[in-house]
Scaffold this motif. Structure first.
Motif, PDB file in Angstrom:
ATOM      1  N   MET A   1      53.197  42.445  36.382  1.00 20.28           N
ATOM      2  CA  MET A   1      53.420  41.632  35.223  1.00 20.28           C
ATOM      3  C   MET A   1      52.094  41.418  34.493  1.00 20.28           C
ATOM      4  O   MET A   1      51.054  41.346  35.103  1.00 20.28           O
ATOM      5  N   GLY A   5      52.106  36.995  28.570  1.00 20.40           N
ATOM      6  CA  GLY A   5      52.929  37.836  27.695  1.00 20.40           C
ATOM      7  C   GLY A   5      54.119  38.448  28.410  1.00 20.40           C
ATOM      8  O   GLY A   5      55.229  38.490  27.872  1.00 20.40           O
ATOM      9  N   GLY A   6      53.921  38.895  29.626  1.00 21.47           N
ATOM     10  CA  GLY A   6      55.018  39.465  30.407  1.00 21.47           C
ATOM     11  C   GLY A   6      56.067  38.431  30.769  1.00 21.47           C
ATOM     12  O   GLY A   6      57.277  38.701  30.730  1.00 21.47           O
ATOM     13  N   CYS A   7      55.613  37.231  31.097  1.00 17.93           N
ATOM     14  CA  CYS A   7      56.548  36.151  31.449  1.00 17.93           C
ATOM     15  C   CYS A   7      57.375  35.739  30.235  1.00 17.93           C
ATOM     16  O   CYS A   7      58.586  35.546  30.337  1.00 17.93           O
ATOM     17  N   ILE A   8      56.721  35.607  29.093  1.00 19.55           N
ATOM     18  CA  ILE A   8      57.447  35.233  27.878  1.00 19.55           C
ATOM     19  C   ILE A   8      58.416  36.338  27.475  1.00 19.55           C
ATOM     20  O   ILE A   8      59.535  36.063  27.037  1.00 19.55           O
ATOM     21  N   THR A   9      58.025  37.587  27.668  1.00 23.55           N
ATOM     22  CA  THR A   9      58.923  38.708  27.371  1.00 23.55           C
ATOM     23  C   THR A   9      60.166  38.647  28.254  1.00 23.55           C
ATOM     24  O   THR A   9      61.286  38.878  27.776  1.00 23.55           O
ATOM     25  N   LEU A  10      59.996  38.362  29.533  1.00 20.59           N
ATOM     26  CA  LEU A  10      61.144  38.224  30.432  1.00 20.59           C
ATOM     27  C   LEU A  10      62.077  37.109  29.969  1.00 20.59           C
ATOM     28  O   LEU A  10      63.305  37.272  29.980  1.00 20.59           O
ATOM     29  N   VAL A  12      62.427  35.902  26.904  1.00 16.82           N
ATOM     30  CA  VAL A  12      63.075  36.269  25.638  1.00 16.82           C
ATOM     31  C   VAL A  12      64.169  37.302  25.857  1.00 16.82           C
ATOM     32  O   VAL A  12      65.292  37.168  25.334  1.00 16.82           O
ATOM     33  N   VAL A  13      63.885  38.336  26.629  1.00 12.03           N
ATOM     34  CA  VAL A  13      64.893  39.379  26.869  1.00 12.03           C
ATOM     35  C   VAL A  13      66.076  38.806  27.649  1.00 12.03           C
ATOM     36  O   VAL A  13      67.237  39.124  27.365  1.00 12.03           O
ATOM     37  N   GLY A  41      61.011  34.722  34.633  1.00 10.60           N
ATOM     38  CA  GLY A  41      59.955  34.483  33.655  1.00 10.60           C
ATOM     39  C   GLY A  41      59.386  33.085  33.752  1.00 10.60           C
ATOM     40  O   GLY A  41      58.169  32.887  33.665  1.00 10.60           O
TER      41      GLY A  41
END
Length: 70
Positions: A1, A5-10, A12-13, A41
């Motif tokens: 991860m 940014g990766g956590c927020i992407t998880l 949101v998706v 996330g």
């Protein structure tokens, strides 16, 4: 991860899959998959922020070399 940014992407998706999609797949419940992604996330964000907080609180000791040595 990739950190925050990766956590927020998880998150949101996962939210898009749960709340904004009408897709239907055989064998996969996209609502549950989205919820799992959002929880992952949030957990990742909590872990990352606790590690970041711990990293920021470490301070080097202050050495006062201007004291009078008499």
């Amino acid at each position: 991860m990739a950190g925050i940014g990766g956590c927020i992407t998880l998150i949101v998706v996962g939210a898009i899959l749960t709340f904004a999609s009408d897709w239907h797949m055989d064998g996969i419940d996209l609502d549950v998959a989205g919820l799992i992604m959002m929880v992952a996330g949030l957990l990742g964000l909590a872990v990352y922020s606790s590690v970041l907080r711990r990293r920021r609180t470490a301070a080097l000791p202050v050495v006062d070399e201007t004291r009078d040595r008499t």
